[in-house]
Design an enzyme around this catalytic site. Structure first.
Site, PDB file in Angstrom:
ATOM      1  CG  HIS A  61      39.738  30.248  43.548  1.00 29.62           C
ATOM      2  ND1 HIS A  61      38.350  30.142  43.636  1.00 29.62           N
ATOM      3  CD2 HIS A  61      40.410  30.124  44.658  1.00 29.62           C
ATOM      4  CE1 HIS A  61      38.342  29.814  44.967  1.00 29.62           C
ATOM      5  NE2 HIS A  61      39.258  29.743  45.523  1.00 29.62           N
ATOM      6  CE  LYS A  70      36.930  31.729  36.746  1.00 32.13           C
ATOM      7  NZ  LYS A  70      37.262  31.608  38.186  1.00 32.13           N
ATOM      8  CE1 TYR A 130      32.828  30.308  38.393  1.00 36.24           C
ATOM      9  CE2 TYR A 130      31.185  31.085  39.870  1.00 36.24           C
ATOM     10  CZ  TYR A 130      32.183  30.241  39.605  1.00 36.24           C
ATOM     11  OH  TYR A 130      32.534  29.261  40.512  1.00 36.24           O
ATOM     12  CG  ASP A 168      39.622  29.772  48.810  1.00 35.99           C
ATOM     13  OD1 ASP A 168      40.270  29.170  48.146  1.00 35.99           O
ATOM     14  OD2 ASP A 168      38.458  30.136  48.542  1.00 35.99           O
TER      15      ASP A 168
END
Length: 189
Positions: A61, A70, A130, A168
């Site tokens: 992503h 991140k 994250y 996904d």
């Protein structure tokens, strides 16, 4: 804190000091000065946490607008974490790096803005945490297929053992992405 470079410039592994004894452990998971020492001017605005069972693969992503940097870690369990350079114009475009993260060593991976991100769970269950440098934007949430042969991520589990969301599974190949949906290399240079 030990900061380790990877083969992709800008993608860093943070190895914190873990203080443990028979009662448990203590680890400092974030300090702004670590990023300053690494030459990064980073401000986090959002924290996320997910729980997944063995074989779950999430990714790859990224956000086409307001790309997110991140700092990721496995708070519980063990994951294989991947960053892919999808910045249009980057000399490392389409290249990836993978790192195992777990709740023993407490290593963290810094994924700069403009990189696609994904992970698969290697333990029975994992909690993944994250910190993000920009807010989640559903309108620009996109990605590339986890098994894109031109990227060539070597996932540590067999395909038959992986579980992916419908979203996904249907992400396009990197070569199918219109350039307008890719972050530019200038994002963090």
């Amino acid at each position: 804190m030990n900061i380790v470079t990877t083969r992709l410039p800008g993608v860093l592994i943070f190895e914190p000091r873990v203080f443990g004894d028979d009662r448990g452990f203590f680890v400092e998971t974030f300090r702004q000065s670590w990023f300053q020492e690494a030459g990064l001017d980073v401000q986090f605005v959002q924290d996320n946490q997910s729980r997944s069972r063995r074989g779950v693969l999430r990714g790859l992503h990224y956000q086409s607008v307001l790309p997110q940097g991140k700092l990721v870690r496995a708070a519980r369990g063990r994951v294989f974490d991947v960053a892919v350079d999808v910045r249009w114009g980057s000399p490392n475009f389409g290249q990836w790096v993978g790192v195992e993260l777990d709740d023993v060593h407490h290593r963290q991976l810094w994924i700069p803005p403009g990189f696609a991100h994904g992970f698969c769970v290697l333990s029975d269950e994992a909690e993944f945490v994250y910190k993000c440098t920009s807010y989640y934007d559903p309108a620009s949430d996109t990605g590339v297929r986890w098994n894109d042969p031109t990227i060539g991520v070597t996932w540590p589990l067999q395909e038959a053992d992986l579980q992916l969301s419908t979203k996904d599974q249907s992400l396009p190949l990197l070569s199918e992405k219109p350039v307008a949906t890719l972050p530019s290399y200038e994002v963090n240079t």
